[in-house]
Design a protein around this motif. Sequence first.
Motif, short mmCIF file in Angstrom:
data_model
loop_
_atom_site.label_atom_id
_atom_site.label_comp_id
_atom_site.label_asym_id
_atom_site.label_seq_id
_atom_site.Cartn_x
_atom_site.Cartn_y
_atom_site.Cartn_z
N UNK A 153 0.83 -1.20 0.00
CA UNK A 153 0.00 0.00 0.00
C UNK A 153 0.87 1.25 0.00
N UNK A 154 1.90 1.26 0.80
CA UNK A 154 2.79 2.43 0.83
C UNK A 154 3.51 2.60 -0.50
N UNK A 155 3.91 1.51 -1.12
CA UNK A 155 4.56 1.59 -2.42
C UNK A 155 3.62 2.23 -3.44
N UNK A 156 2.32 1.95 -3.30
CA UNK A 156 1.33 2.49 -4.22
C UNK A 156 0.78 3.85 -3.79
N UNK A 157 1.41 4.44 -2.78
CA UNK A 157 1.06 5.80 -2.37
C UNK A 157 -0.02 5.92 -1.33
N UNK A 158 -0.35 4.84 -0.66
CA UNK A 158 -1.36 4.88 0.40
C UNK A 158 -0.70 4.64 1.75
N UNK A 159 -1.06 5.44 2.71
CA UNK A 159 -0.54 5.25 4.06
C UNK A 159 -1.30 4.10 4.71
N UNK A 160 -0.59 3.17 5.30
CA UNK A 160 -1.24 2.01 5.92
C UNK A 160 -0.43 1.53 7.10
N UNK A 161 -1.10 1.25 8.19
CA UNK A 161 -0.47 0.70 9.39
C UNK A 161 -0.57 -0.83 9.30
N UNK B 298 -10.98 -3.72 -1.58
CA UNK B 298 -11.77 -2.78 -0.78
C UNK B 298 -11.16 -1.39 -0.75
N UNK B 299 -9.86 -1.31 -0.99
CA UNK B 299 -9.17 -0.01 -1.00
C UNK B 299 -9.21 0.63 -2.39
N UNK B 300 -9.81 -0.05 -3.36
CA UNK B 300 -9.95 0.49 -4.70
C UNK B 300 -8.85 0.12 -5.67
N UNK B 301 -8.00 -0.82 -5.31
CA UNK B 301 -6.92 -1.25 -6.20
C UNK B 301 -7.42 -2.34 -7.15
N UNK B 302 -6.80 -2.41 -8.32
CA UNK B 302 -7.04 -3.53 -9.22
C UNK B 302 -6.17 -4.68 -8.75
N UNK B 303 -6.76 -5.85 -8.63
CA UNK B 303 -6.04 -7.00 -8.06
C UNK B 303 -6.31 -8.25 -8.89
N UNK B 304 -5.26 -9.01 -9.08
CA UNK B 304 -5.38 -10.37 -9.59
C UNK B 304 -4.51 -11.23 -8.70
N UNK B 305 -4.98 -12.42 -8.38
CA UNK B 305 -4.15 -13.31 -7.59
C UNK B 305 -4.25 -14.73 -8.15
N UNK B 306 -3.23 -15.47 -7.85
CA UNK B 306 -3.19 -16.85 -8.29
C UNK B 306 -2.22 -17.64 -7.43
N UNK B 307 -2.13 -18.90 -7.72
CA UNK B 307 -1.22 -19.78 -6.99
C UNK B 307 -0.25 -20.40 -7.97
N UNK B 308 0.87 -20.85 -7.44
CA UNK B 308 1.89 -21.54 -8.23
C UNK B 308 2.43 -20.68 -9.37
#
Length: 79
Positions: free
Chosen positions: A2-10, A37-47
């Motif tokens: 999140x910080x890398x993408x410019x959002x402050x996050x604890x 939920x934070x409004x980012x585009x996300x894709x996830x996968x395994x392997x």
Amino acid sequence: MARYLGRDADELAVAKAMGTSPKVGTNPQQMAGWFLKQGFQVQWGENGSIALLKSNLARGIPTLVEWIDWGGHWVVVVG
């Protein structure tokens, strides 16, 4: 990430919001769900593969990688 993408996050607040468990950590669905939920585009996968990681890096896509051998530790790969 999140910080890398410019959002402050604890980290602890985010872990709580994701439902992170002290026993098993944070699974990919929990991680992706929080970012969505934070409004980012996300894709996830395994392997995934090194080729996929290199492709993402070449296109400027930061990638979260779970290091299971460290007990469920996540790292962001940006270069």
